[in-house]
Structure formats: C-alpha cells, structure tokens
Design a protein around this motif. Structure first.
Motif, mmCIF file in Angstrom:
data_model
loop_
_atom_site.group_PDB
_atom_site.id
_atom_site.type_symbol
_atom_site.label_atom_id
_atom_site.label_comp_id
_atom_site.label_asym_id
_atom_site.label_seq_id
_atom_site.Cartn_x
_atom_site.Cartn_y
_atom_site.Cartn_z
ATOM 1 N N PHE A 118 52.020 34.573 51.903
ATOM 2 C CA PHE A 118 51.688 33.542 50.915
ATOM 3 C C PHE A 118 50.175 33.420 50.745
ATOM 4 N N LEU A 119 49.453 33.428 51.864
ATOM 5 C CA LEU A 119 47.990 33.319 51.791
ATOM 6 C C LEU A 119 47.375 34.523 51.083
ATOM 7 N N ILE A 120 47.939 35.704 51.336
ATOM 8 C CA ILE A 120 47.448 36.905 50.652
ATOM 9 C C ILE A 120 47.625 36.773 49.142
ATOM 10 N N GLN A 121 48.830 36.334 48.739
ATOM 11 C CA GLN A 121 49.085 36.161 47.307
ATOM 12 C C GLN A 121 48.208 35.061 46.723
ATOM 13 N N LEU A 122 47.930 34.039 47.508
ATOM 14 C CA LEU A 122 47.086 32.939 47.036
ATOM 15 C C LEU A 122 45.684 33.435 46.724
ATOM 16 N N VAL A 123 45.160 34.318 47.567
ATOM 17 C CA VAL A 123 43.831 34.887 47.331
ATOM 18 C C VAL A 123 43.843 35.735 46.064
ATOM 19 N N ARG A 124 44.910 36.489 45.870
ATOM 20 C CA ARG A 124 44.988 37.388 44.713
ATOM 21 C C ARG A 124 45.093 36.621 43.398
ATOM 22 N N ILE A 125 45.595 35.394 43.445
ATOM 23 C CA ILE A 125 45.689 34.598 42.216
ATOM 24 C C ILE A 125 44.312 34.414 41.596
ATOM 25 N N TRP A 126 43.303 34.224 42.450
ATOM 26 C CA TRP A 126 41.969 33.865 41.949
ATOM 27 C C TRP A 126 41.012 35.043 41.943
ATOM 28 N N GLU A 127 41.532 36.256 42.172
ATOM 29 C CA GLU A 127 40.669 37.425 42.095
ATOM 30 C C GLU A 127 40.125 37.588 40.677
ATOM 31 N N ASN A 128 38.917 38.106 40.584
ATOM 32 C CA ASN A 128 38.316 38.396 39.289
ATOM 33 C C ASN A 128 38.976 39.628 38.715
ATOM 34 N N ARG A 129 39.721 39.438 37.625
ATOM 35 C CA ARG A 129 40.483 40.559 37.065
ATOM 36 C C ARG A 129 39.570 41.696 36.639
ATOM 37 N N ASN A 130 38.408 41.389 36.044
ATOM 38 C CA ASN A 130 37.500 42.442 35.611
ATOM 39 C C ASN A 130 36.974 43.230 36.803
ATOM 40 N N HIS A 131 36.702 42.482 37.907
ATOM 41 C CA HIS A 131 36.209 43.169 39.095
ATOM 42 C C HIS A 131 37.300 44.056 39.693
ATOM 43 N N THR A 132 38.516 43.593 39.594
ATOM 44 C CA THR A 132 39.624 44.328 40.195
ATOM 45 C C THR A 132 39.909 45.622 39.452
ATOM 46 N N HIS A 133 39.748 45.606 38.134
ATOM 47 C CA HIS A 133 40.180 46.750 37.336
ATOM 48 C C HIS A 133 39.030 47.504 36.671
#
Length: 311
Positions: A51-66
């Motif tokens: 759950f905590l892992i998914q919680l962090v991914r919710i707020w990831e910067n999409r542009n930075h990720t891709h």
C-alpha cells in the motif's frame, strides 16, 4: 495523481483492514486453523507495505517517470486495456472484500456435513483407515522444518509436528501429549476435550474393541445420515486442518431411543458407554447414552489436529 495507482492502493488498504478486522473480532478462527494466525498477521504487513509503495507512486511526477520514452514507446504506462476490462478485474478482486464486510462468517452445520459426507473409521481392507487419513491431513507443511527434526518413536496419526510455540490450546509438548493419551486407558471417563479430540477420536475408532465398556463424555452437533436407524445419529464436529475449505466431518455414532426428539444442528453433551457395532460392513464404536443435555453452540465450534513441538 495517477488514478490506477490510487485504486490499487485503496484495494491493498482494504485487504489489510479486512484481515485486521478479523483478528480484532476473533472471526479469523472461522476461516483458518489458529496455527496460521501468525501468517495472516504477516499478510497484513505485506499488504500495508505494498500500500505504501502504491501511495508513493500516486504522487510521482509523470513527466519525470516517462521522459525516457520517445514517440514510438510501446511500454505499458497503466493506460492500456479498455475501461471495461479494468473494471471487471477490479470487481473480481473487490468481490471477496465486499462479501467479507457485508456478511458475518457462518459456522458450518449439518447441511454442509451432508454435502461433505461423514468420515467412516476403520474401513475394510484396501481402504485407508481413519488414522491414515488424519495422518495425510496432518502432514507438516514446512518440509525443511520436517527434515530438521527427529520423528518420535510412537507418532500418533492425528498430530502435527511443529518446531515453534503456537498460540492455540491444542499445542502440546510431547510429554503433555503422551500424558493426555494415557488418560484414554487410565481415566474413569474419557473426556473428549477440544485440544485432544482428534487424537482421541483416531485412537478409539482404529481400535474400538479396546474401549468397550469405557465411559465417555463428548459434545457436538446432532447429525443424521441417510440409512441410520431411528435411534441412531452422529454427535459430529468439523475437523479443520488448515482452513475452513478443508474441514472434514468426524464424530461418534450414538444410539438413543429418543433421537427423533432432536433436530439437526442441536448441540448436545452426552455421557455414555462405548460399545461396537457394524455399520455397512464397518466395525465402529458407538455410544450408548446414559445422560444427555442440550448445550449452547461453543464460541469455537471446530476442532484441530493436536500440534506437538519436537525438540
């Protein structure tokens, strides 16, 4: 915010909350053998970690990720698949949670016993005995642990060997188990207590002639199979080895002239004398009733194979 990660985080949190609820209310015992409660607590920790892992991914910067992708990128960025397909997948995952929160766990009863069928003891040659069946059910699940211990010289068929202490009351040391089994022959009356019920049942049904005339006190629910005489019924219990899905029906055959006065699922406490009879070609023990009374269903209606720590 990334919606798919939010949904996944929510599902993981609900799963953790559901198992926590089962432990808090004690309803976990309606689903699993008490020896697996530690594993279920570990599952809570895993769900919360994910759950905590998914919680962090919710707020990831999409542009930075891709930003490593070009216009021809074919990676799956959580947008593939139709909405209907994702909806069905999530619905399947959520279904057990919805039913788990909406409905209280039901105790198995005579209607389930009729579907599962009664485990007949000490059958004819070519068929496994009751003790052998309980032995297969009670095999240690951790092969590595099983290899590291020396099996006892006189291993009872209805026990599970373990190398660590457990919380439930049918956890016994080897000395305690041997002492309990001695009571089968030394006590004036055999007390079929829950912590040793399966082992007593296995021993009595494998050699019923040795217990003819012995007094016995036992409780269970009223269950009557097709083919029983009017004065016959089974004082039954559900034996749970791992979880509610693998429960089996065991119990003592009873002969009582007023058997028809009682309805199925009525919980009874019986005192009587052990005798033997022949049922469909099977030699099996039965109880001739001296005393009988109606009791409330116990808070923990299932019985479990005895567990023994091998040093």
């Amino acid at each position: 915010m990334r919606f798919q990660h939010f949904i996944r985080a929510l599902i993981l949190a609900i799963f953790a909350a559901f198992i926590i609820k089962l432990h808090y209310t004690g309803e976990i015992m309606s689903y699993i053998n008490p020896r697996y409660t530690l594993m279920s607590k570990i599952a809570i920790a895993i769900f919360l970690f994910l759950f905590l892992i998914q919680l962090v991914r919710i707020w990831e910067n999409r542009n930075h990720t891709h930003n490593h992708c070009s216009s021809g990128c074919h990676h799956d960025h959580d947008h593939s698949g139709s909405f209907s397909k994702r909806f069905i997948v999530h619905l399947i995952i959520l279904f057990p949670l919805v039913t788990g929160f909406a409905f209280a766990p039901a105790t198995l009863d005579a209607s389930i016993a009729a579907k599962k069928g009664l485990m007949l003891p000490q059958v004819n040659e070519g068929t496994a005995s009751m003790g052998e069946h309980l032995n297969r059910m009670g095999e240690a699940t951790d092969e590595k642990s099983a290899e590291s211990i020396e099996p006892p010289a006189n291993k009872d068929d209805s026990i599970i060997q373990h190398t660590a202490p457990l919380a439930n009351t049918n956890y016994l040391s080897k000395e305690q188990f041997d002492k309990e089994m001695e009571k089968l022959t030394t006590s004036d009356i055999i007390q079929m207590n829950d912590n040793i019920y399966a082992s007593y049942y296995s021993r009595i049904t494998e050699d019923p002639a040795s217990y003819i005339g012995k007094k016995i006190k036992v409780s269970g629910f009223f269950y009557k199979e097709d083919g029983f005489e009017e004065n016959q019924f089974v004082l039954a219990r559900f034996l749970m080895t791992h979880c509610v899905a693998d429960t089996s029906v065991i119990g003592m055959l009873v002969e009582f002239n007023e058997a028809n006065d009682y309805q199925e699922d009525t919980w009874l406490e019986i005192e009587g004398e052990i005798n033997v009879t022949n049922y469909n070609g099977h030699v099996m023990p039965f109880i001739k009733v001296d005393k009988l009374k109606v009791i409330d269903e116990p808070s923990e209606p299932y019985v479990y194979p005895a567990m023994i720590k091998i040093v």
